[in-house]
Design a protein around this motif. Structure first.
Motif, PDB file in Angstrom:
ATOM      1  N   PRO A   1       0.799  -1.233   0.000  1.00 39.31           N
ATOM      2  CA  PRO A   1       0.000   0.000   0.000  1.00 39.31           C
ATOM      3  C   PRO A   1       0.826   1.276   0.000  1.00 39.31           C
ATOM      4  N   SER A   2       2.105   1.178   0.368  1.00 40.22           N
ATOM      5  CA  SER A   2       2.934   2.383   0.464  1.00 40.22           C
ATOM      6  C   SER A   2       3.914   2.536  -0.690  1.00 40.22           C
ATOM      7  N   GLN A   3       3.986   1.559  -1.590  1.00 41.66           N
ATOM      8  CA  GLN A   3       4.970   1.639  -2.673  1.00 41.66           C
ATOM      9  C   GLN A   3       4.746   2.891  -3.514  1.00 41.66           C
ATOM     10  N   THR A   4       5.842   3.482  -3.936  1.00 38.40           N
ATOM     11  CA  THR A   4       5.944   4.720  -4.742  1.00 38.40           C
ATOM     12  C   THR A   4       5.748   5.990  -3.915  1.00 38.40           C
ATOM     13  N   PHE A   5       5.298   5.892  -2.668  1.00 38.36           N
ATOM     14  CA  PHE A   5       5.068   7.086  -1.851  1.00 38.36           C
ATOM     15  C   PHE A   5       6.345   7.470  -1.101  1.00 38.36           C
ATOM     16  N   PRO A   6       6.688   8.750  -1.032  1.00 35.29           N
ATOM     17  CA  PRO A   6       7.786   9.165  -0.152  1.00 35.29           C
ATOM     18  C   PRO A   6       7.410   8.968   1.311  1.00 35.29           C
ATOM     19  N   ARG A   7       8.401   8.984   2.171  1.00 36.95           N
ATOM     20  CA  ARG A   7       8.175   8.695   3.595  1.00 36.95           C
ATOM     21  C   ARG A   7       7.094   9.575   4.208  1.00 36.95           C
ATOM     22  N   GLN A   8       7.132  10.864   3.899  1.00 35.89           N
ATOM     23  CA  GLN A   8       6.177  11.778   4.492  1.00 35.89           C
ATOM     24  C   GLN A   8       4.744  11.459   4.057  1.00 35.89           C
ATOM     25  N   LYS A   9       4.591  11.091   2.788  1.00 36.24           N
ATOM     26  CA  LYS A   9       3.243  10.780   2.298  1.00 36.24           C
ATOM     27  C   LYS A   9       2.731   9.483   2.914  1.00 36.24           C
ATOM     28  N   ILE A  10       3.608   8.535   3.144  1.00 36.78           N
ATOM     29  CA  ILE A  10       3.193   7.301   3.820  1.00 36.78           C
ATOM     30  C   ILE A  10       2.636   7.646   5.198  1.00 36.78           C
ATOM     31  N   ALA A  11       3.365   8.478   5.934  1.00 34.90           N
ATOM     32  CA  ALA A  11       2.919   8.858   7.277  1.00 34.90           C
ATOM     33  C   ALA A  11       1.597   9.616   7.232  1.00 34.90           C
ATOM     34  N   GLU A  12       1.451  10.513   6.264  1.00 38.34           N
ATOM     35  CA  GLU A  12       0.218  11.299   6.156  1.00 38.34           C
ATOM     36  C   GLU A  12      -0.968  10.420   5.760  1.00 38.34           C
ATOM     37  N   THR A  13      -0.716   9.401   4.938  1.00 39.42           N
ATOM     38  CA  THR A  13      -1.798   8.562   4.408  1.00 39.42           C
ATOM     39  C   THR A  13      -2.189   7.442   5.357  1.00 39.42           C
ATOM     40  N   TYR A  14      -1.197   6.788   5.951  1.00 33.89           N
ATOM     41  CA  TYR A  14      -1.472   5.580   6.743  1.00 33.89           C
ATOM     42  C   TYR A  14      -1.074   5.698   8.212  1.00 33.89           C
ATOM     43  N   GLY A  15      -0.437   6.808   8.586  1.00 35.86           N
ATOM     44  CA  GLY A  15       0.195   6.827   9.898  1.00 35.86           C
ATOM     45  C   GLY A  15       1.451   5.974   9.824  1.00 35.86           C
ATOM     46  N   HIS A  16       1.708   5.165  10.854  1.00 36.51           N
ATOM     47  CA  HIS A  16       2.852   4.245  10.811  1.00 36.51           C
ATOM     48  C   HIS A  16       2.315   2.846  10.546  1.00 36.51           C
ATOM     49  N   ILE A  17       2.698   2.263   9.418  1.00 36.57           N
ATOM     50  CA  ILE A  17       2.205   0.935   9.054  1.00 36.57           C
ATOM     51  C   ILE A  17       2.816  -0.106   9.994  1.00 36.57           C
ATOM     52  N   THR A  18       1.956  -0.842  10.669  1.00 32.86           N
ATOM     53  CA  THR A  18       2.421  -1.897  11.580  1.00 32.86           C
ATOM     54  C   THR A  18       1.772  -3.243  11.281  1.00 32.86           C
TER      55      THR A  18
ATOM     56  N   PHE B   1      -0.816  -5.443   7.937  1.00 28.03           N
ATOM     57  CA  PHE B   1      -1.319  -5.418   6.575  1.00 28.03           C
ATOM     58  C   PHE B   1      -2.485  -4.432   6.474  1.00 28.03           C
ATOM     59  N   VAL B   2      -2.407  -3.529   5.507  1.00 29.42           N
ATOM     60  CA  VAL B   2      -3.506  -2.593   5.282  1.00 29.42           C
ATOM     61  C   VAL B   2      -3.800  -2.530   3.778  1.00 29.42           C
ATOM     62  N   ALA B   3      -5.033  -2.179   3.460  1.00 33.35           N
ATOM     63  CA  ALA B   3      -5.412  -2.000   2.055  1.00 33.35           C
ATOM     64  C   ALA B   3      -4.852  -0.675   1.551  1.00 33.35           C
ATOM     65  N   PRO B   4      -4.556  -0.570   0.268  1.00 34.22           N
ATOM     66  CA  PRO B   4      -4.058   0.693  -0.282  1.00 34.22           C
ATOM     67  C   PRO B   4      -5.121   1.776  -0.262  1.00 34.22           C
ATOM     68  N   CYS B   5      -4.672   3.011  -0.220  1.00 32.62           N
ATOM     69  CA  CYS B   5      -5.602   4.132  -0.223  1.00 32.62           C
ATOM     70  C   CYS B   5      -6.340   4.205  -1.560  1.00 32.62           C
ATOM     71  N   GLU B   6      -7.469   4.865  -1.557  1.00 31.90           N
ATOM     72  CA  GLU B   6      -8.266   5.036  -2.761  1.00 31.90           C
ATOM     73  C   GLU B   6      -7.434   5.737  -3.834  1.00 31.90           C
ATOM     74  N   GLY B   7      -7.444   5.162  -5.038  1.00 28.28           N
ATOM     75  CA  GLY B   7      -6.738   5.781  -6.159  1.00 28.28           C
ATOM     76  C   GLY B   7      -5.231   5.595  -6.148  1.00 28.28           C
ATOM     77  N   HIS B   8      -4.735   4.645  -5.368  1.00 22.84           N
ATOM     78  CA  HIS B   8      -3.280   4.399  -5.366  1.00 22.84           C
ATOM     79  C   HIS B   8      -2.816   4.137  -6.797  1.00 22.84           C
ATOM     80  N   PRO B   9      -1.698   4.758  -7.224  1.00 24.19           N
ATOM     81  CA  PRO B   9      -1.291   4.652  -8.631  1.00 24.19           C
ATOM     82  C   PRO B   9      -0.914   3.249  -9.095  1.00 24.19           C
ATOM     83  N   VAL B  10      -0.561   2.372  -8.183  1.00 23.04           N
ATOM     84  CA  VAL B  10      -0.167   1.012  -8.561  1.00 23.04           C
ATOM     85  C   VAL B  10      -1.053  -0.042  -7.897  1.00 23.04           C
ATOM     86  N   SER B  11      -1.338   0.129  -6.627  1.00 17.95           N
ATOM     87  CA  SER B  11      -1.973  -0.930  -5.837  1.00 17.95           C
ATOM     88  C   SER B  11      -3.479  -0.800  -5.688  1.00 17.95           C
TER      89      SER B  11
END
Length: 338
Positions: free
Chosen positions: A27-44, A46-56
Protein backbone atom coordinates in the motif's frame (compact mmCIF):
# COMPACT_ATOMS: atom_id res chain seq x y z
CA UNK A 1 2.54 -31.43 14.44
CA UNK A 2 6.14 -32.55 13.86
CA UNK A 3 8.83 -29.89 13.74
CA UNK A 4 10.16 -29.19 10.24
CA UNK A 5 13.81 -29.89 9.38
CA UNK A 6 15.82 -26.69 9.68
CA UNK A 7 16.66 -26.37 5.97
CA UNK A 8 13.00 -26.68 5.03
CA UNK A 9 11.94 -24.13 7.64
CA UNK A 10 14.63 -21.74 6.34
CA UNK A 11 13.64 -22.24 2.68
CA UNK A 12 9.99 -21.61 3.52
CA UNK A 13 11.11 -18.61 5.55
CA UNK A 14 12.88 -17.11 2.55
CA UNK A 15 9.83 -17.46 0.29
CA UNK A 16 7.50 -16.29 3.05
CA UNK A 17 9.74 -13.31 3.69
CA UNK A 18 9.39 -12.20 0.10
CA UNK A 19 5.60 -12.42 0.37
CA UNK A 20 5.31 -10.74 3.78
CA UNK A 21 7.65 -7.87 2.92
CA UNK A 22 5.95 -7.40 -0.44
CA UNK A 23 2.43 -7.37 1.02
CA UNK A 24 3.27 -5.02 3.89
CA UNK A 25 4.92 -2.60 1.46
CA UNK A 26 2.21 -2.92 -1.19
CA UNK A 27 0.00 0.00 0.00
CA UNK A 28 2.93 2.38 0.46
CA UNK A 29 4.97 1.64 -2.67
CA UNK A 30 5.94 4.72 -4.74
CA UNK A 31 5.07 7.09 -1.85
CA UNK A 32 7.79 9.16 -0.15
CA UNK A 33 8.17 8.69 3.59
CA UNK A 34 6.18 11.78 4.49
CA UNK A 35 3.24 10.78 2.30
CA UNK A 36 3.19 7.30 3.82
CA UNK A 37 2.92 8.86 7.28
CA UNK A 38 0.22 11.30 6.16
CA UNK A 39 -1.80 8.56 4.41
CA UNK A 40 -1.47 5.58 6.74
CA UNK A 41 0.20 6.83 9.90
CA UNK A 42 2.85 4.24 10.81
CA UNK A 43 2.21 0.93 9.05
CA UNK A 44 2.42 -1.90 11.58
CA UNK A 45 0.18 -4.50 9.92
CA UNK A 46 -1.32 -5.42 6.58
CA UNK A 47 -3.51 -2.59 5.28
CA UNK A 48 -5.41 -2.00 2.06
CA UNK A 49 -4.06 0.69 -0.28
CA UNK A 50 -5.60 4.13 -0.22
CA UNK A 51 -8.27 5.04 -2.76
CA UNK A 52 -6.74 5.78 -6.16
CA UNK A 53 -3.28 4.40 -5.37
CA UNK A 54 -1.29 4.65 -8.63
CA UNK A 55 -0.17 1.01 -8.56
CA UNK A 56 -1.97 -0.93 -5.84
CA UNK A 57 -5.53 0.42 -6.15
CA UNK A 58 -8.10 -2.35 -5.74
CA UNK A 59 -5.90 -4.85 -3.92
CA UNK A 60 -7.01 -6.15 -0.52
CA UNK A 61 -4.88 -5.94 2.60
CA UNK A 62 -2.14 -8.63 2.66
CA UNK A 63 -2.15 -9.05 -1.13
CA UNK A 64 1.17 -9.79 -2.79
CA UNK A 65 2.38 -8.00 -5.92
CA UNK A 66 4.80 -8.59 -8.78
CA UNK A 67 7.74 -9.16 -6.41
CA UNK A 68 6.31 -12.37 -4.97
CA UNK A 69 4.55 -13.51 -8.14
CA UNK A 70 7.78 -13.26 -10.17
CA UNK A 71 9.75 -15.00 -7.41
CA UNK A 72 7.34 -17.94 -7.45
CA UNK A 73 7.36 -18.06 -11.27
CA UNK A 74 11.16 -18.27 -11.21
CA UNK A 75 11.01 -20.99 -8.55
CA UNK A 76 8.66 -23.08 -10.68
CA UNK A 77 10.85 -22.57 -13.75
CA UNK A 78 13.88 -23.86 -11.83
CA UNK A 79 11.92 -26.92 -10.71
CA UNK A 80 10.65 -27.63 -14.24
CA UNK A 81 14.09 -27.25 -15.84
CA UNK A 82 16.69 -28.58 -13.39
CA UNK A 83 20.29 -28.15 -14.44
CA UNK A 84 19.70 -25.46 -17.06
CA UNK A 85 18.28 -21.97 -17.35
CA UNK A 86 16.16 -21.43 -20.45
CA UNK A 87 16.26 -17.71 -21.28
CA UNK A 88 13.46 -17.89 -23.84
CA UNK A 89 11.17 -19.86 -21.54
CA UNK A 90 11.80 -17.34 -18.77
CA UNK A 91 10.95 -14.47 -21.13
CA UNK A 92 7.77 -16.16 -22.32
CA UNK A 93 6.77 -17.02 -18.76
CA UNK A 94 7.00 -13.43 -17.59
CA UNK A 95 5.35 -11.99 -20.67
CA UNK A 96 2.43 -14.38 -20.17
CA UNK A 97 2.33 -13.37 -16.52
CA UNK A 98 2.13 -9.68 -17.46
CA UNK A 99 -0.74 -10.40 -19.85
CA UNK A 100 -2.56 -12.13 -17.00
CA UNK A 101 -1.91 -9.16 -14.71
CA UNK A 102 -3.46 -6.84 -17.29
CA UNK A 103 -6.50 -9.12 -17.60
CA UNK A 104 -6.93 -8.95 -13.83
CA UNK A 105 -7.02 -5.15 -14.12
CA UNK A 106 -3.90 -4.71 -12.01
CA UNK A 107 -1.14 -2.17 -12.58
CA UNK A 108 1.98 -3.87 -11.20
CA UNK A 109 3.57 -4.80 -14.52
CA UNK A 110 7.07 -5.73 -15.66
CA UNK A 111 9.75 -3.25 -14.64
CA UNK A 112 11.53 -1.12 -17.23
CA UNK A 113 14.72 -3.19 -17.41
CA UNK A 114 12.85 -6.48 -17.70
CA UNK A 115 10.37 -5.21 -20.29
CA UNK A 116 13.08 -3.78 -22.58
CA UNK A 117 15.19 -6.90 -22.33
CA UNK A 118 12.38 -9.33 -23.16
CA UNK A 119 11.27 -7.29 -26.15
CA UNK A 120 14.85 -7.36 -27.46
CA UNK A 121 15.24 -11.10 -26.79
CA UNK A 122 12.03 -12.01 -28.61
CA UNK A 123 13.04 -9.83 -31.55
CA UNK A 124 16.21 -11.89 -31.98
CA UNK A 125 18.85 -10.12 -29.88
CA UNK A 126 21.18 -12.59 -28.15
CA UNK A 127 20.48 -13.17 -24.45
CA UNK A 128 24.02 -12.08 -23.58
CA UNK A 129 23.20 -8.59 -24.87
CA UNK A 130 19.61 -7.95 -23.81
CA UNK A 131 20.27 -7.12 -20.17
CA UNK A 132 23.37 -4.95 -20.53
CA UNK A 133 21.59 -1.80 -19.33
CA UNK A 134 19.58 -3.28 -16.46
CA UNK A 135 20.69 -1.89 -13.11
CA UNK A 136 17.34 -1.90 -11.30
CA UNK A 137 16.39 -4.25 -8.48
CA UNK A 138 14.23 -6.76 -10.38
CA UNK A 139 16.89 -9.47 -10.33
CA UNK A 140 17.56 -9.13 -6.60
CA UNK A 141 13.85 -9.09 -5.70
CA UNK A 142 13.25 -12.53 -7.25
CA UNK A 143 16.61 -14.24 -6.61
CA UNK A 144 15.59 -16.21 -3.49
CA UNK A 145 14.73 -19.45 -5.37
CA UNK A 146 18.14 -19.39 -7.08
CA UNK A 147 19.71 -19.14 -3.64
CA UNK A 148 17.61 -21.98 -2.22
CA UNK A 149 18.70 -24.38 -4.98
CA UNK A 150 22.37 -23.34 -4.85
CA UNK A 151 24.73 -24.47 -2.06
CA UNK A 152 26.65 -21.65 -0.38
CA UNK A 153 30.04 -23.36 -0.18
CA UNK A 154 31.48 -21.83 -3.35
CA UNK A 155 31.09 -18.10 -3.92
CA UNK A 156 32.02 -18.43 -7.59
CA UNK A 157 29.51 -21.23 -8.19
CA UNK A 158 26.71 -19.30 -6.51
CA UNK A 159 27.49 -16.15 -8.49
CA UNK A 160 27.52 -18.26 -11.67
CA UNK A 161 23.90 -19.26 -10.96
CA UNK A 162 22.90 -15.70 -10.09
CA UNK A 163 24.54 -14.35 -13.24
CA UNK A 164 22.65 -16.94 -15.27
CA UNK A 165 19.31 -15.79 -13.82
CA UNK A 166 20.25 -12.12 -14.31
CA UNK A 167 21.53 -12.50 -17.87
CA UNK A 168 18.44 -11.67 -19.92
CA UNK A 169 17.25 -8.66 -17.93
CA UNK A 170 19.96 -7.39 -15.54
CA UNK A 171 23.33 -8.33 -17.04
CA UNK A 172 25.28 -5.50 -15.36
CA UNK A 173 27.84 -5.44 -12.59
CA UNK A 174 25.49 -3.43 -10.35
CA UNK A 175 22.52 -5.78 -10.64
CA UNK A 176 24.53 -9.01 -10.54
CA UNK A 177 26.55 -7.88 -7.51
CA UNK A 178 23.37 -6.82 -5.70
CA UNK A 179 21.51 -10.05 -6.48
CA UNK A 180 24.58 -12.15 -5.59
CA UNK A 181 24.84 -10.54 -2.15
CA UNK A 182 21.16 -11.22 -1.43
CA UNK A 183 21.43 -14.77 -2.75
CA UNK A 184 24.41 -15.56 -0.55
CA UNK A 185 22.59 -14.41 2.59
CA UNK A 186 19.62 -16.59 1.66
CA UNK A 187 21.77 -19.60 0.80
CA UNK A 188 23.80 -19.28 3.98
CA UNK A 189 20.55 -18.90 5.89
CA UNK A 190 19.27 -22.20 4.47
CA UNK A 191 22.51 -23.73 5.73
CA UNK A 192 21.73 -22.47 9.23
CA UNK A 193 23.55 -19.13 9.41
CA UNK A 194 22.14 -16.03 11.05
CA UNK A 195 22.16 -12.71 9.20
CA UNK A 196 25.33 -11.35 10.79
CA UNK A 197 27.39 -14.47 10.16
CA UNK A 198 26.19 -14.57 6.53
CA UNK A 199 27.44 -11.05 5.77
CA UNK A 200 31.14 -11.71 5.05
CA UNK A 201 30.25 -14.23 2.34
CA UNK A 202 27.56 -11.90 1.00
CA UNK A 203 30.07 -9.08 0.61
CA UNK A 204 32.47 -11.47 -1.09
CA UNK A 205 29.67 -12.50 -3.46
CA UNK A 206 28.97 -8.84 -4.22
CA UNK A 207 32.61 -8.25 -5.07
CA UNK A 208 32.64 -11.31 -7.32
CA UNK A 209 29.36 -10.24 -8.94
CA UNK A 210 30.84 -6.83 -9.72
CA UNK A 211 33.31 -8.60 -12.01
CA UNK A 212 30.46 -10.04 -14.08
CA UNK A 213 28.20 -8.52 -16.72
CA UNK A 214 28.47 -5.17 -18.46
CA UNK A 215 30.54 -2.54 -16.61
CA UNK A 216 27.45 -0.42 -16.07
CA UNK A 217 26.21 1.23 -12.89
CA UNK A 218 27.64 0.96 -9.39
CA UNK A 219 31.14 -0.51 -9.36
CA UNK A 220 31.30 -1.08 -5.58
CA UNK A 221 28.04 -2.69 -4.52
CA UNK A 222 29.81 -4.29 -1.57
CA UNK A 223 30.84 -0.83 -0.38
CA UNK A 224 27.25 0.41 -0.69
CA UNK A 225 26.01 -2.51 1.40
CA UNK A 226 28.70 -1.91 4.03
CA UNK A 227 27.72 1.76 4.19
CA UNK A 228 24.06 0.83 4.71
CA UNK A 229 24.97 -1.68 7.42
CA UNK A 230 27.10 0.93 9.20
CA UNK A 231 24.29 3.51 9.15
CA UNK A 232 21.86 0.90 10.48
CA UNK A 233 24.24 -0.03 13.28
CA UNK A 234 24.57 3.53 14.53
CA UNK A 235 21.69 5.50 13.04
CA UNK A 236 18.01 5.45 12.23
CA UNK A 237 15.62 4.36 9.50
CA UNK A 238 15.33 7.97 8.36
CA UNK A 239 19.11 8.32 8.07
CA UNK A 240 19.29 5.07 6.12
CA UNK A 241 16.64 6.25 3.68
CA UNK A 242 18.18 9.71 3.29
CA UNK A 243 21.80 8.58 2.89
CA UNK A 244 21.47 5.35 0.91
CA UNK A 245 18.20 6.00 -0.96
CA UNK A 246 15.16 3.82 -1.59
CA UNK A 247 14.62 4.01 -5.35
CA UNK A 248 14.41 1.08 -7.79
CA UNK A 249 18.15 1.35 -8.44
CA UNK A 250 19.95 -1.68 -7.01
CA UNK A 251 22.63 0.53 -5.47
CA UNK A 252 19.90 2.15 -3.34
CA UNK A 253 17.12 -0.34 -2.63
CA UNK A 254 19.23 -3.49 -2.27
CA UNK A 255 21.77 -1.77 -0.04
CA UNK A 256 18.88 -0.29 1.95
CA UNK A 257 17.37 -3.77 2.41
CA UNK A 258 20.57 -4.93 4.12
CA UNK A 259 20.36 -1.92 6.42
CA UNK A 260 16.70 -2.68 7.14
CA UNK A 261 17.51 -6.23 8.29
CA UNK A 262 20.22 -4.91 10.59
CA UNK A 263 17.86 -2.25 11.99
CA UNK A 264 15.39 -5.04 12.70
CA UNK A 265 17.98 -7.16 14.49
CA UNK A 266 17.36 -9.91 11.94
CA UNK A 267 13.66 -10.20 12.83
CA UNK A 268 11.75 -10.77 9.55
CA UNK A 269 8.45 -9.19 10.64
CA UNK A 270 10.20 -6.11 12.05
CA UNK A 271 12.23 -5.83 8.84
CA UNK A 272 9.06 -5.89 6.76
CA UNK A 273 7.46 -3.20 8.95
CA UNK A 274 10.52 -0.95 8.65
CA UNK A 275 10.56 -1.42 4.88
CA UNK A 276 6.86 -0.61 4.56
CA UNK A 277 7.47 2.83 6.09
CA UNK A 278 10.87 3.64 4.58
CA UNK A 279 9.53 5.23 1.39
CA UNK A 280 9.55 4.79 -2.40
CA UNK A 281 10.12 1.15 -3.45
CA UNK A 282 8.76 -0.20 -0.19
CA UNK A 283 7.36 -3.49 -1.46
CA UNK A 284 10.61 -4.51 -3.16
CA UNK A 285 12.81 -3.42 -0.27
CA UNK A 286 10.47 -5.40 1.97
CA UNK A 287 10.61 -8.44 -0.28
CA UNK A 288 14.42 -8.43 -0.39
CA UNK A 289 14.83 -7.76 3.33
CA UNK A 290 12.16 -10.36 4.08
CA UNK A 291 13.87 -13.01 1.98
CA UNK A 292 17.16 -12.52 3.80
CA UNK A 293 15.71 -12.25 7.31
CA UNK A 294 13.29 -15.12 6.62
CA UNK A 295 16.05 -17.40 5.39
CA UNK A 296 18.13 -16.61 8.47
CA UNK A 297 15.31 -17.12 10.99
CA UNK A 298 13.05 -19.62 9.24
CA UNK A 299 9.29 -19.58 8.94
CA UNK A 300 9.19 -19.99 12.70
CA UNK A 301 10.61 -16.48 13.00
CA UNK A 302 7.39 -14.88 11.73
CA UNK A 303 4.29 -14.29 13.83
CA UNK A 304 2.15 -17.32 13.03
CA UNK A 305 -1.02 -15.31 12.41
CA UNK A 306 0.70 -12.97 9.93
CA UNK A 307 2.13 -15.87 7.97
CA UNK A 308 -1.21 -17.64 7.91
CA UNK A 309 -2.93 -14.53 6.62
CA UNK A 310 -0.48 -14.18 3.74
CA UNK A 311 -0.94 -17.82 2.80
CA UNK A 312 -4.73 -17.62 2.98
CA UNK A 313 -5.25 -14.30 1.17
CA UNK A 314 -2.92 -15.27 -1.68
CA UNK A 315 -3.57 -19.04 -1.74
CA UNK A 316 0.09 -19.91 -1.43
CA UNK A 317 1.63 -23.36 -0.99
CA UNK A 318 5.14 -22.44 0.02
CA UNK A 319 6.09 -25.75 1.65
CA UNK A 320 5.61 -27.85 -1.49
CA UNK A 321 7.68 -25.42 -3.55
CA UNK A 322 10.39 -25.19 -0.90
CA UNK A 323 10.66 -28.99 -0.80
CA UNK A 324 11.11 -29.14 -4.58
CA UNK A 325 13.78 -26.43 -4.49
CA UNK A 326 15.64 -28.21 -1.69
CA UNK A 327 15.64 -31.42 -3.74
CA UNK A 328 17.53 -29.50 -6.43
CA UNK A 329 19.91 -28.12 -3.82
CA UNK A 330 20.70 -31.65 -2.64
CA UNK A 331 21.36 -32.72 -6.25
CA UNK A 332 23.77 -29.81 -6.73
CA UNK A 333 25.51 -30.58 -3.45
CA UNK A 334 26.09 -34.18 -4.57
CA UNK A 335 27.32 -33.02 -7.97
CA UNK A 336 29.76 -30.56 -6.36
CA UNK A 337 31.10 -33.26 -4.04
CA UNK A 338 31.47 -35.77 -6.88
Amino acid sequence: MAERPQALDRAIGALAGVAVGDALGMPSQTFPRQKIAETYGHITDFVAPCEGHPVSHGLPAAAITDDTEQTLLLARLLVRSPGRFDDLEWARTLIAWEADVRERGLRDLLGPSTKRAFEALLSGVDASETGRAGTTNGAAMRVAPVAIVTPSGSVAALVDRVEEACRVTHNTREAIAAAAAVAMVVSRGVDGADFTSALPAALEAAREGARRGAPVGESDMAGRIEAALDIAAHGTEAELARTIGTSVASRESVAAAFGVVRLAGGDPWKAAVIAANIGDDTDTIGAIAGAMAGACSGAAGFPRDKLQRIVTVNRLDLEELALALLDLRRMRTVEAAG
